[in-house]
Scaffold this motif. Structure first.
Motif, PDB file in Angstrom:
ATOM      1  N   GLY A  33      39.219  38.165  25.397  1.00 24.97           N
ATOM      2  CA  GLY A  33      39.057  38.162  26.848  1.00 24.97           C
ATOM      3  C   GLY A  33      39.238  39.526  27.474  1.00 24.97           C
ATOM      4  O   GLY A  33      39.468  39.628  28.682  1.00 24.97           O
ATOM      5  N   LEU A  34      39.122  40.583  26.680  1.00 25.66           N
ATOM      6  CA  LEU A  34      39.356  41.931  27.199  1.00 25.66           C
ATOM      7  C   LEU A  34      38.073  42.625  27.646  1.00 25.66           C
ATOM      8  O   LEU A  34      38.102  43.481  28.516  1.00 25.66           O
ATOM      9  CB  LEU A  34      40.064  42.781  26.141  1.00 25.66           C
ATOM     10  N   LEU A  35      36.955  42.258  27.026  1.00 31.94           N
ATOM     11  CA  LEU A  35      35.653  42.805  27.402  1.00 31.94           C
ATOM     12  C   LEU A  35      34.726  41.659  27.762  1.00 31.94           C
ATOM     13  O   LEU A  35      34.861  40.552  27.244  1.00 31.94           O
ATOM     14  CB  LEU A  35      35.021  43.597  26.255  1.00 31.94           C
ATOM     15  N   ASP A  36      33.783  41.953  28.641  1.00 35.33           N
ATOM     16  CA  ASP A  36      32.737  41.002  28.999  1.00 35.33           C
ATOM     17  C   ASP A  36      31.401  41.559  28.535  1.00 35.33           C
ATOM     18  O   ASP A  36      31.131  42.761  28.678  1.00 35.33           O
ATOM     19  CB  ASP A  36      32.680  40.794  30.519  1.00 35.33           C
ATOM     20  N   ARG A  37      30.571  40.673  27.959  1.00 37.14           N
ATOM     21  CA  ARG A  37      29.189  41.009  27.603  1.00 37.14           C
ATOM     22  C   ARG A  37      28.311  40.464  28.730  1.00 37.14           C
ATOM     23  O   ARG A  37      28.410  39.294  29.070  1.00 37.14           O
ATOM     24  CB  ARG A  37      28.771  40.310  26.319  1.00 37.14           C
ATOM     25  N   LEU A  38      27.448  41.324  29.257  1.00 38.13           N
ATOM     26  CA  LEU A  38      26.561  40.921  30.346  1.00 38.13           C
ATOM     27  C   LEU A  38      25.137  41.300  29.995  1.00 38.13           C
ATOM     28  O   LEU A  38      24.910  42.305  29.297  1.00 38.13           O
ATOM     29  CB  LEU A  38      26.983  41.625  31.646  1.00 38.13           C
ATOM     30  N   ASN A  49      37.054  43.439  31.208  1.00 38.59           N
ATOM     31  CA  ASN A  49      37.422  42.259  31.982  1.00 38.59           C
ATOM     32  C   ASN A  49      38.364  42.697  33.104  1.00 38.59           C
ATOM     33  O   ASN A  49      39.224  43.545  32.903  1.00 38.59           O
ATOM     34  CB  ASN A  49      38.100  41.258  31.050  1.00 38.59           C
ATOM     35  N   ASP A  50      38.219  42.121  34.282  1.00 42.14           N
ATOM     36  CA  ASP A  50      39.016  42.549  35.436  1.00 42.14           C
ATOM     37  C   ASP A  50      40.516  42.471  35.174  1.00 42.14           C
ATOM     38  O   ASP A  50      41.264  43.364  35.542  1.00 42.14           O
ATOM     39  CB  ASP A  50      38.671  41.715  36.673  1.00 42.14           C
ATOM     40  N   GLU A  51      40.975  41.411  34.537  1.00 42.01           N
ATOM     41  CA  GLU A  51      42.407  41.278  34.254  1.00 42.01           C
ATOM     42  C   GLU A  51      42.846  42.350  33.273  1.00 42.01           C
ATOM     43  O   GLU A  51      43.915  42.925  33.399  1.00 42.01           O
ATOM     44  CB  GLU A  51      42.741  39.886  33.726  1.00 42.01           C
ATOM     45  N   ARG A  52      42.019  42.612  32.296  1.00 43.61           N
ATOM     46  CA  ARG A  52      42.344  43.654  31.325  1.00 43.61           C
ATOM     47  C   ARG A  52      42.455  45.005  32.024  1.00 43.61           C
ATOM     48  O   ARG A  52      43.340  45.796  31.737  1.00 43.61           O
ATOM     49  CB  ARG A  52      41.276  43.706  30.225  1.00 43.61           C
ATOM     50  N   ALA A  53      41.550  45.261  32.940  1.00 40.16           N
ATOM     51  CA  ALA A  53      41.585  46.523  33.667  1.00 40.16           C
ATOM     52  C   ALA A  53      42.891  46.645  34.451  1.00 40.16           C
ATOM     53  O   ALA A  53      43.505  47.714  34.497  1.00 40.16           O
ATOM     54  CB  ALA A  53      40.388  46.638  34.598  1.00 40.16           C
ATOM     55  N   ALA A  54      43.330  45.546  35.050  1.00 35.81           N
ATOM     56  CA  ALA A  54      44.584  45.563  35.803  1.00 35.81           C
ATOM     57  C   ALA A  54      45.773  45.816  34.877  1.00 35.81           C
ATOM     58  O   ALA A  54      46.675  46.593  35.199  1.00 35.81           O
ATOM     59  CB  ALA A  54      44.764  44.254  36.568  1.00 35.81           C
TER      60      ALA A  54
END
Length: 148
Positions: A80-85, A99-104
């Motif tokens: 859940g640390l990176l998102d594939r788009l 991922n937004d939470e990871r960035a935080a």
């Protein structure tokens, strides 16, 4: 030594690695760090700096094989640390974002490391603090040259 500056280079490498190791150990002991294996952390950091990069872009920047980066990305997506788009320019490809939470969490960890290091820098003499500050542009220049 084959180069006259090899002693400086070795000293700088030792100091940089030791600083990273000591900060990591300090935050591990205090329970405030959420560490990743180095290769995974490098991928997350690279995606954070260069969002919407493809796996091949990350591989080039890190000087790794694309299949190695692909495996690391799969693990980081599963965590859940990176998102594939979907790549807006090519629907068959994907781009990566932190991922937004990871960035935080990453920002909090960076803030904590900076706080710990700032407290220790504050214990140096004024001349030592100035010397560290004066060295920063040169260190950035070295990093940029090595990246190129």
């Amino acid at each position: 030594m084959s180069h006259p500056d090899e002693g400086i280079a070795r000293g700088l490498l030792d100091a940089a690695f030791d600083l990273r190791r000591v900060l990591r150990a300090h935050l591990d002991e205090s329970g405030t760090d959420e560490t990743l294996p180095l290769a995974q952390a490098e991928v997350v950091r690279t995606v954070a700096v260069f969002p919407d990069s493809r796996i091949g872009d990350i591989a080039s920047r890190l000087k790794l094989r694309p299949n190695t980066v692909s495996t690391l990305v799969r693990t980081l997506v599963d965590k859940g640390l990176l998102d594939r788009l979907p790549d807006p320019a090519d629907g068959r490809a994907v781009v990566l974002r932190v991922n937004d939470e990871r960035a935080a969490r990453r920002a909090r960890r960076t803030d904590r490391r900076a706080e710990v290091l700032a407290a220790e820098i504050g214990k140096l003499s004024a001349a030592e603090r100035r010397a560290v500050e004066k060295a920063l542009p040169t260190l950035v220049k070295l990093n940029d040259a090595l990246r190129a």
